[in-house]
Structures are given as C-alpha cells and as structure tokens.
Design a protein around this motif. Sequence first.
Motif, mmCIF file in Angstrom:
data_model
loop_
_atom_site.group_PDB
_atom_site.id
_atom_site.type_symbol
_atom_site.label_atom_id
_atom_site.label_comp_id
_atom_site.label_asym_id
_atom_site.label_seq_id
_atom_site.Cartn_x
_atom_site.Cartn_y
_atom_site.Cartn_z
ATOM 1 N N ASP A 56 0.819 -1.212 0.000
ATOM 2 C CA ASP A 56 0.000 0.000 0.000
ATOM 3 C C ASP A 56 0.855 1.266 0.000
ATOM 4 N N GLY A 57 2.099 1.134 -0.472
ATOM 5 C CA GLY A 57 2.911 2.322 -0.721
ATOM 6 C C GLY A 57 2.496 2.974 -2.022
ATOM 7 N N ALA A 58 3.250 3.975 -2.436
ATOM 8 C CA ALA A 58 2.883 4.719 -3.644
ATOM 9 C C ALA A 58 2.849 3.824 -4.874
ATOM 10 N N LEU A 117 -0.309 1.586 -4.701
ATOM 11 C CA LEU A 117 -1.515 2.373 -4.972
ATOM 12 C C LEU A 117 -1.610 2.711 -6.461
ATOM 13 N N HIS A 126 -2.316 -0.283 6.282
ATOM 14 C CA HIS A 126 -2.582 1.068 6.767
ATOM 15 C C HIS A 126 -3.941 1.534 6.249
ATOM 16 N N ASP A 132 -5.475 4.410 6.123
ATOM 17 C CA ASP A 132 -5.548 5.602 5.287
ATOM 18 C C ASP A 132 -5.098 5.300 3.858
ATOM 19 N N ARG A 133 -4.125 4.417 3.710
ATOM 20 C CA ARG A 133 -3.646 4.078 2.369
ATOM 21 C C ARG A 133 -4.645 3.183 1.646
ATOM 22 N N ILE A 192 -7.180 5.216 -0.020
ATOM 23 C CA ILE A 192 -6.761 5.716 -1.336
ATOM 24 C C ILE A 192 -6.906 4.612 -2.373
ATOM 25 N N ILE A 221 -1.606 10.293 -4.262
ATOM 26 C CA ILE A 221 -0.524 9.650 -3.504
ATOM 27 C C ILE A 221 0.336 10.682 -2.783
ATOM 28 N N THR A 255 0.631 13.034 -0.205
ATOM 29 C CA THR A 255 -0.106 13.406 1.000
ATOM 30 C C THR A 255 0.634 14.452 1.828
ATOM 31 N N ARG A 309 5.826 6.705 8.336
ATOM 32 C CA ARG A 309 4.536 6.360 7.736
ATOM 33 C C ARG A 309 3.486 7.445 7.967
ATOM 34 N N VAL A 325 2.371 9.156 2.522
ATOM 35 C CA VAL A 325 2.507 8.104 1.508
ATOM 36 C C VAL A 325 3.668 8.444 0.588
#
Length: 345
Positions: free
Chosen positions: A177-179, A182, A202, A204-205, A208, A316, A318, A336, A339
Amino acid sequence: MRAATFHGPGDIRVESVPQPELDSSRGAIVRVTHTAICGSDLWFYRGESDRDVPSRVGHEPMGVVEAVGDDVVSVEPGDRVLAPFFISCGRCEFCRKGLHTSCVNQASWSGDNGGAQGEYVRCPEADGTLVRVPDRHADDEDTLRSLLPLTDVMGTGHHAAVSAGVEAGSTVAVIGDGAVGLCGVLATKRLGAERIIAMGHHEDRLEIAEEFGATDLVSERGDEAIERVQELTNGGVNHVMECVGATSSMETAIGVARPGGTVGYVGVPHGLGDGLDLEPFFRANVTLNGGVAPVRAYAEELMADVLQGTLDPSPIFTKTVDLDGVPEGYAAMDDREAVKVLVKP
C-alpha cells in the motif's frame, strides 16, 4: 545551487553544491520545479542499503529546460519536461525494444548530474530521456501534480500490471500500500480489471486504494492475509502484483496466486537473498515476471490519459514541502506519516 545530500542514516541535509553544467552535445540542463521523495530512498535513509557519503539524492525530476546541446532535437529552452528515474539514450538495442532501464548509456541523476532533489539537474541524454509536456498544460499546477508520478511510481505500478498480464475482466491482487502499490491499483483499473484486491496494513492508504478502484481491501498480515484472499476468490487469483520487494511480500504473492497464474514483481528487492523459496512457483507453474520498470517506455501513453483527465495519481502525494523541508519529508515517510512527499524547490 542547493540540493539535498545524504550524510548517513537519518541524516539528509540541504546544502550548497556545484551547479551542473552542460558538457555534451546531447545533453540538457533542467531547472527543477517539482520532484519527490521515493519509498526506495528510505532504504539508504534507514541504513539498510549502501550509499556514498556524502551524495546527492533524488531521481524523479520535473522542470523547465534551461539549455540544450547542439545535437538535441526533441526539447528546447523553456520547455516543461518530466524525466524517468534512469537516464537513457533512446538509441541502443535495449532502448529501441522499450527496455530503457538496461540502456548501455544509462546514467543516474545523482553525482555530477545534480541529484533530482535539488535546484538543477543535468541530463546527458536529453532526446532519449526527457518527456516534453505540451505547452497548454505546462503551467497547470493540478496537471503537473498528476504528471509527476510518471517519473517513477505510476510507470512502475503500470509495469507491475503489464508484467502480471492484467487485462479487461481480470481479477487481481495488489500487494503493498505504498505509492507503487496504490499506482498499481490505478493501473489495473485503467487496464479494465473487474476485481482488484488491495493488500496493505494502513487504513488511510487502503482508503486511497479504494478511491483508485480497489473492490476488496485486505489488511491482514502473513498467512491470515493469504487465507483471506483465498476465501474471497475461491482459490486465489491469476494476476498478482508484488509492489514491496521483501521476502515476506513475495511469499504472500505465491500464496495468493492461482496455479498457472502470473506474479508481476516491481518492488525494489530487499532481503530476497534471505531465503526466498522458488519451489512453490515451480510446483504451481506460476510465472514470475517483472523487474525494474522501464517507465520511459510508458510515459507518452500514460501522459495522454493524464492530459485527457482519465488518469490522476496525484492523491498519492499526502505531504508537500519546499527544498528546505526535504529532511522533514524523509522523516514523515519513514514514520509512515506520508505516503509520498512532493517537493517544490
């Protein structure tokens, strides 16, 4: 000029460094107006990979051309351009087949080329590297924010989807769920995937990811995550995108892959030498396909969609900082709390 420089784990400083100068008839000087901090930058920031001390950092530049060599034909001073994370010539065997990351004249943005988290960069191969932004979009800030991920993470997420064989109607699992992960979700949606399972830890990710088109969210870890995907799909998926680069994430990938499926991997390898077992891939006839993303090969295709408003990876970003805020940006990503960090020198 001023640029961000690595002085050891956890130690990024913005300091005065020599400004790069044009030294090739094929080169260009670009004044950086937008750049970013990458998740891969965290490996050296944390002391988990080697890097020279001191060294300039950054590899995702966008800016305005200041000067060009006599042999450059694709850009001229005043043009807005973006550039992939590797410099490539566009002429060699590998560039011609779309594998720009294996260019025989490859170079990086660090060292004498300036470091992209700074005020200027030198591109030794302008025609093979720089991507010109059409004039009508060159000063539209919203569009520029959407284009900047094409320098790395959007192109990398797209490469994961292509490597995994994603097509219209596919069911896909995206690990990470990193950039990049995503953007991988966004890429699979763009390619017409019908069901997209985003796997991360995560909340919040994952929100997205859902905004980008994920139909299912899996936040469990390890075996529990694998079991959850197996339950959701009645036995796994044919297309898996590994966007982390760790042994654990690769083990998750084989765990959720259906026999005969394909794992597209683009995560920068970290710890894969610590015992990744290839026997499960062998037993289930699962294809492992991917590697470092040749984002230059995808740039025009993805840019066309951004410019017509059908592709927007900008969420992405943020957190936004200026050049002095780059050390803060690294800390935020390491903790963390962001993102991906947009930098506007």
